[in-house]
Design an enzyme around this catalytic site. Structure first.
Site, PDB file in Angstrom:
ATOM      1  N   ILE A 171       7.756  -4.431  11.358  1.00 15.06           N
ATOM      2  CA  ILE A 171       9.109  -4.001  10.961  1.00 15.06           C
ATOM      3  C   ILE A 171       9.861  -3.461  12.182  1.00 15.06           C
ATOM      4  O   ILE A 171      11.063  -3.691  12.341  1.00 15.06           O
ATOM      5  CB  ILE A 171       9.033  -2.960   9.822  1.00 15.06           C
ATOM      6  CG1 ILE A 171       8.189  -3.536   8.665  1.00 15.06           C
ATOM      7  CG2 ILE A 171      10.430  -2.603   9.319  1.00 15.06           C
ATOM      8  CD1 ILE A 171       7.843  -2.544   7.565  1.00 15.06           C
ATOM      9  N   ASN A 226       1.594   1.930  21.418  1.00 11.71           N
ATOM     10  CA  ASN A 226       0.319   1.967  22.164  1.00 11.71           C
ATOM     11  C   ASN A 226      -0.404   0.620  22.090  1.00 11.71           C
ATOM     12  O   ASN A 226      -1.498   0.464  22.632  1.00 11.71           O
ATOM     13  CB  ASN A 226      -0.598   3.104  21.691  1.00 11.71           C
ATOM     14  CG  ASN A 226      -1.086   2.904  20.260  1.00 11.71           C
ATOM     15  OD1 ASN A 226      -0.837   1.872  19.649  1.00 11.71           O
ATOM     16  ND2 ASN A 226      -1.789   3.899  19.747  1.00 11.71           N
ATOM     17  N   LEU A 227       0.206  -0.345  21.415  1.00  9.34           N
ATOM     18  CA  LEU A 227      -0.311  -1.716  21.298  1.00  9.34           C
ATOM     19  C   LEU A 227      -1.693  -1.766  20.645  1.00  9.34           C
ATOM     20  O   LEU A 227      -2.405  -2.750  20.800  1.00  9.34           O
ATOM     21  CB  LEU A 227      -0.322  -2.429  22.670  1.00  9.34           C
ATOM     22  CG  LEU A 227       1.074  -2.623  23.282  1.00  9.34           C
ATOM     23  CD1 LEU A 227       0.970  -3.283  24.659  1.00  9.34           C
ATOM     24  CD2 LEU A 227       1.981  -3.464  22.384  1.00  9.34           C
ATOM     25  N   ASP A 251       1.046   6.548  23.693  1.00 10.21           N
ATOM     26  CA  ASP A 251       0.560   6.992  22.397  1.00 10.21           C
ATOM     27  C   ASP A 251       1.487   8.071  21.832  1.00 10.21           C
ATOM     28  O   ASP A 251       2.069   8.855  22.576  1.00 10.21           O
ATOM     29  CB  ASP A 251      -0.858   7.562  22.576  1.00 10.21           C
ATOM     30  CG  ASP A 251      -1.573   7.612  21.255  1.00 10.21           C
ATOM     31  OD1 ASP A 251      -2.262   6.632  20.927  1.00 10.21           O
ATOM     32  OD2 ASP A 251      -1.416   8.628  20.538  1.00 10.21           O
ATOM     33  N   TYR A 293      -3.330   7.321   2.758  1.00  8.66           N
ATOM     34  CA  TYR A 293      -2.127   6.750   3.393  1.00  8.66           C
ATOM     35  C   TYR A 293      -0.873   7.353   2.770  1.00  8.66           C
ATOM     36  O   TYR A 293       0.004   7.873   3.476  1.00  8.66           O
ATOM     37  CB  TYR A 293      -2.123   5.227   3.247  1.00  8.66           C
ATOM     38  CG  TYR A 293      -0.804   4.608   3.612  1.00  8.66           C
ATOM     39  CD1 TYR A 293      -0.228   4.848   4.858  1.00  8.66           C
ATOM     40  CD2 TYR A 293      -0.107   3.789   2.723  1.00  8.66           C
ATOM     41  CE1 TYR A 293       1.003   4.306   5.201  1.00  8.66           C
ATOM     42  CE2 TYR A 293       1.114   3.232   3.051  1.00  8.66           C
ATOM     43  CZ  TYR A 293       1.662   3.499   4.289  1.00  8.66           C
ATOM     44  OH  TYR A 293       2.878   2.962   4.626  1.00  8.66           O
ATOM     45  N   ASN A 302       7.111  -3.469  -0.772  1.00 10.87           N
ATOM     46  CA  ASN A 302       6.221  -4.376  -0.030  1.00 10.87           C
ATOM     47  C   ASN A 302       6.998  -5.237   0.960  1.00 10.87           C
ATOM     48  O   ASN A 302       7.652  -6.214   0.567  1.00 10.87           O
ATOM     49  CB  ASN A 302       5.435  -5.256  -1.002  1.00 10.87           C
ATOM     50  CG  ASN A 302       4.323  -4.483  -1.679  1.00 10.87           C
ATOM     51  OD1 ASN A 302       4.566  -3.456  -2.293  1.00 10.87           O
ATOM     52  ND2 ASN A 302       3.101  -4.957  -1.555  1.00 10.87           N
ATOM     53  N   LEU A 339      -1.067  -9.775   0.903  1.00 15.70           N
ATOM     54  CA  LEU A 339      -1.128 -10.941   0.023  1.00 15.70           C
ATOM     55  C   LEU A 339      -0.428 -12.182   0.598  1.00 15.70           C
ATOM     56  O   LEU A 339      -1.038 -13.257   0.683  1.00 15.70           O
ATOM     57  CB  LEU A 339      -0.514 -10.580  -1.343  1.00 15.70           C
ATOM     58  CG  LEU A 339      -0.453 -11.731  -2.326  1.00 15.70           C
ATOM     59  CD1 LEU A 339      -1.851 -12.187  -2.731  1.00 15.70           C
ATOM     60  CD2 LEU A 339       0.362 -11.339  -3.556  1.00 15.70           C
ATOM     61  N   ILE A 369      -7.747 -13.275  -6.072  1.00 18.97           N
ATOM     62  CA  ILE A 369      -6.761 -12.445  -6.776  1.00 18.97           C
ATOM     63  C   ILE A 369      -7.500 -11.226  -7.322  1.00 18.97           C
ATOM     64  O   ILE A 369      -8.385 -11.353  -8.178  1.00 18.97           O
ATOM     65  CB  ILE A 369      -6.076 -13.251  -7.897  1.00 18.97           C
ATOM     66  CG1 ILE A 369      -5.293 -14.407  -7.266  1.00 18.97           C
ATOM     67  CG2 ILE A 369      -5.183 -12.352  -8.742  1.00 18.97           C
ATOM     68  CD1 ILE A 369      -4.655 -15.352  -8.259  1.00 18.97           C
ATOM     69  N   SER A 396      -9.939  -1.390  -4.954  1.00 25.69           N
ATOM     70  CA  SER A 396      -9.818   0.041  -5.242  1.00 25.69           C
ATOM     71  C   SER A 396      -8.505   0.592  -4.671  1.00 25.69           C
ATOM     72  O   SER A 396      -8.088   0.242  -3.564  1.00 25.69           O
ATOM     73  CB  SER A 396     -11.054   0.730  -4.675  1.00 25.69           C
ATOM     74  OG  SER A 396     -10.729   1.861  -3.998  1.00 25.69           O
TER      75      SER A 396
HETATM   76  N1  UFG Z   1      -3.939  -8.966  -3.240  1.00 26.99           N
HETATM   77  C1  UFG Z   1      -4.798  -9.925  -3.770  1.00 26.99           C
HETATM   78  N2  UFG Z   1      -5.554 -10.656  -2.891  1.00 26.99           N
HETATM   79  C2  UFG Z   1      -5.509 -10.463  -1.542  1.00 26.99           C
HETATM   80  C3  UFG Z   1      -4.610  -9.495  -1.026  1.00 26.99           C
HETATM   81  C4  UFG Z   1      -3.851  -8.760  -1.911  1.00 26.99           C
HETATM   82  O1  UFG Z   1      -4.879 -10.106  -4.980  1.00 26.99           O
HETATM   83  O2  UFG Z   1      -6.244 -11.142  -0.811  1.00 26.99           O
HETATM   84  C5  UFG Z   1      -3.112  -8.195  -4.174  1.00 26.99           C
HETATM   85  C6  UFG Z   1      -3.375  -6.703  -4.083  1.00 26.99           C
HETATM   86  O3  UFG Z   1      -4.475  -6.344  -4.878  1.00 26.99           O
HETATM   87  C7  UFG Z   1      -2.035  -6.146  -4.579  1.00 26.99           C
HETATM   88  C8  UFG Z   1      -1.005  -7.177  -4.120  1.00 26.99           C
HETATM   89  O4  UFG Z   1      -1.757  -8.361  -3.834  1.00 26.99           O
HETATM   90  O5  UFG Z   1      -2.031  -6.086  -5.955  1.00 26.99           O
HETATM   91  C9  UFG Z   1      -0.266  -6.766  -2.871  1.00 26.99           C
HETATM   92  O6  UFG Z   1      -1.222  -6.363  -1.906  1.00 26.99           O
HETATM   93  P1  UFG Z   1      -0.854  -6.121  -0.357  1.00 26.99           P
HETATM   94  O7  UFG Z   1      -2.138  -5.805   0.336  1.00 26.99           O
HETATM   95  O8  UFG Z   1      -0.048  -7.260   0.148  1.00 26.99           O
HETATM   96  O9  UFG Z   1       0.118  -4.870  -0.405  1.00 26.99           O
HETATM   97  P2  UFG Z   1      -0.088  -3.417  -1.067  1.00 26.99           P
HETATM   98  O10 UFG Z   1       0.730  -3.401  -2.319  1.00 26.99           O
HETATM   99  O11 UFG Z   1      -1.516  -3.054  -1.194  1.00 26.99           O
HETATM  100  O12 UFG Z   1       0.475  -2.446   0.038  1.00 26.99           O
HETATM  101  C10 UFG Z   1       1.682  -2.681   0.736  1.00 26.99           C
HETATM  102  C11 UFG Z   1       1.593  -2.013   2.099  1.00 26.99           C
HETATM  103  C12 UFG Z   1       1.519  -0.532   1.950  1.00 26.99           C
HETATM  104  C13 UFG Z   1       2.613  -0.022   1.054  1.00 26.99           C
HETATM  105  C14 UFG Z   1       2.664  -0.782  -0.242  1.00 26.99           C
HETATM  106  C15 UFG Z   1       3.875  -0.387  -1.023  1.00 26.99           C
HETATM  107  O13 UFG Z   1       0.442  -2.477   2.810  1.00 26.99           O
HETATM  108  O14 UFG Z   1       1.680   0.047   3.229  1.00 26.99           O
HETATM  109  O15 UFG Z   1       2.752  -2.170   0.007  1.00 26.99           O
HETATM  110  O16 UFG Z   1       3.892  -1.006  -2.297  1.00 26.99           O
HETATM  111  F1  UFG Z   1       2.416   1.278   0.766  1.00 26.99           F
END
Ligand code: UFG
Length: 332
Positions: free
Chosen positions: A12, A32-33, A54, A144, A173, A193, A210, A285
């Site tokens: 972002i 900090n790469l 950093d 987080y 997201n 995802l 999923i 989880s």
């Molecule tokens: N999911 C799958 N399979 C995968 C990856 C993800 O089913 O291989 C599902 C997750 O369980 C979740 C949805 O897809 O239900 C979205 O997952 P993401 O990992 O893409 O994103 P998150 O909702 O976990 O988290 C992201 C950011 C966070 C932020 C959040 C806000 O990583 O920093 O959105 O909603 F806080």
């Protein structure tokens, strides 16, 4: 304005650097790469000063702020993975909270009172009502989300104590990529995802798992509010123009539309023309079933309306990025 951007080489951060420059601002990148890509900053802000450093290096931050006559700070540098934060909570308090303390200290010493900060919907935990509005009291359910809420509390204290003017932008997201395909999402390891679904389409992974199909949602899979990274960048610019010393705004940035995991996979099949094999797996989880933004304050306070956050625009731009950069920024 001359703006210090922490996390300027991240997803972002780099998109926002590009928009800042296109809008006539000057940018100094700081990263900090450890997770960002120098190439992302180079593409976003060619010719601008980049400092590898950093967040915990308060004196380096202060020196840059003074030497470069910085007028405002955009703070993106943070870790943002829910699952990782559950496994390594200290990493999140160290980088996200202590890093922000260090940044605020440097800003205070340099006399800078304008700050735009990345926050997250993860601060809300598992709200009982949808969509989520800013009035709902934060109740994070993972380190987080807690670390980001701690940062928002620090900002409120700095506003009251030192006259800081801040905007905490609570992203839902983030997804999608720059329209020209030059900037995009590149995490290692990738856990999000949409990139994973597109990696399956590219043949880099066999299938998408999923996580959970027994949630209390219409199709049983988790629902999220996907918001285009270019819309997020635009909101930062609008927030910058509203910053007033001694005031703080805390605003949701989401499209207001919920999309399930299954809907993402099906839409990605149409956009890519690939089969994208999928299988149901156990719940991950820490995943709340449903997160959708009420974005009316973003509209009324910032004057922000998402332009690119339709599913088609998100998936088409992300697909272009992944096809052109199958190895992310490592692809020349
Ligand atoms: N999911 C799958 N399979 C995968 C990856 C993800 O089913 O291989 C599902 C997750 O369980 C979740 C949805 O897809 O239900 C979205 O997952 P993401 O990992 O893409 O994103 P998150 O909702 O976990 O988290 C992201 C950011 C966070 C932020 C959040 C806000 O990583 O920093 O959105 O909603 F806080």
């Amino acid at each position: 304005m001359k703006i210090l951007v922490t996390g300027a080489a991240g997803y972002i951060g780099s998109h926002t650097c590009r928009l800042l420059i296109e809008s006539g601002h000057q940018v100094v990148g700081y990263d900090n790469l450890s997770r960002g890509h120098h190439m992302a900053f180079e593409r976003a802000a060619a010719g601008s000063l980049f400092v590898e450093g950093d967040l915990l290096d308060t004196s380096l931050l202060g020196q840059i702020m003074r030497d470069e006559a910085i007028q405002a700070v955009f703070h993106f540098a943070a870790f943002g993975l829910v699952g990782e934060s559950v496994e390594h909570p200290q990493l999140y308090y160290h980088n996200n909270v202590e890093g922000s303390v260090s940044l605020l200290k440097a800003m205070q010493q340099a006399g800078i009172s304008r700050l735009v900060v990345s926050s997250t919907t993860a601060i809300y935990g598992e709200p009982e009502t949808m969509p989520i509005s800013e009035e709902m009291h934060p109740a994070p359910i993972n380190p987080y989300g807690q670390s980001k809420w701690d940062v928002e509390c620090l900002l409120q204290e700095a506003r009251d104590r030192d006259g800081l003017g801040f905007a905490a932008l609570r992203y839902f997201n983030a997804a999608g990529a720059a329209a020209d395909g030059m900037l995009g999402e590149d995490h290692d390891p990738e856990t999000h995802l949409i990139p994973i679904v597109l990696q399956v389409a590219l043949g880099q992974r066999e299938k998408i798992q999923i996580f959970g199909n027994d949630y209390p949602t219409p199709d049983g899979t988790c629902v999220r509010d996907y918001v285009h990274v270019c819309d997020l960048a635009a909101a930062h610019l609008k927030a910058l123009n509203l910053l007033e010393p001694g005031t703080g705004i805390q605003i949701n940035l989401g499209s207001g539309v919920g999309t399930s995991v299954l809907e993402i996979v099906e839409h990605a099949r149409r956009v890519t023309g690939h089969e994208i094999p999928a299988e149901f797996a156990a719940r991950r989880s820490g995943d709340p079933p449903l997160l959708v933004a009420n974005n009316s304050q973003a509209n009324s306070i910032l004057g922000w309306t998402p332009e690119y956050s339709g599913l088609n625009s998100i998936l088409t731009s992300a697909w272009q990025w992944h096809r052109r950069h199958p190895q992310g920024y490592k692809t020349s």
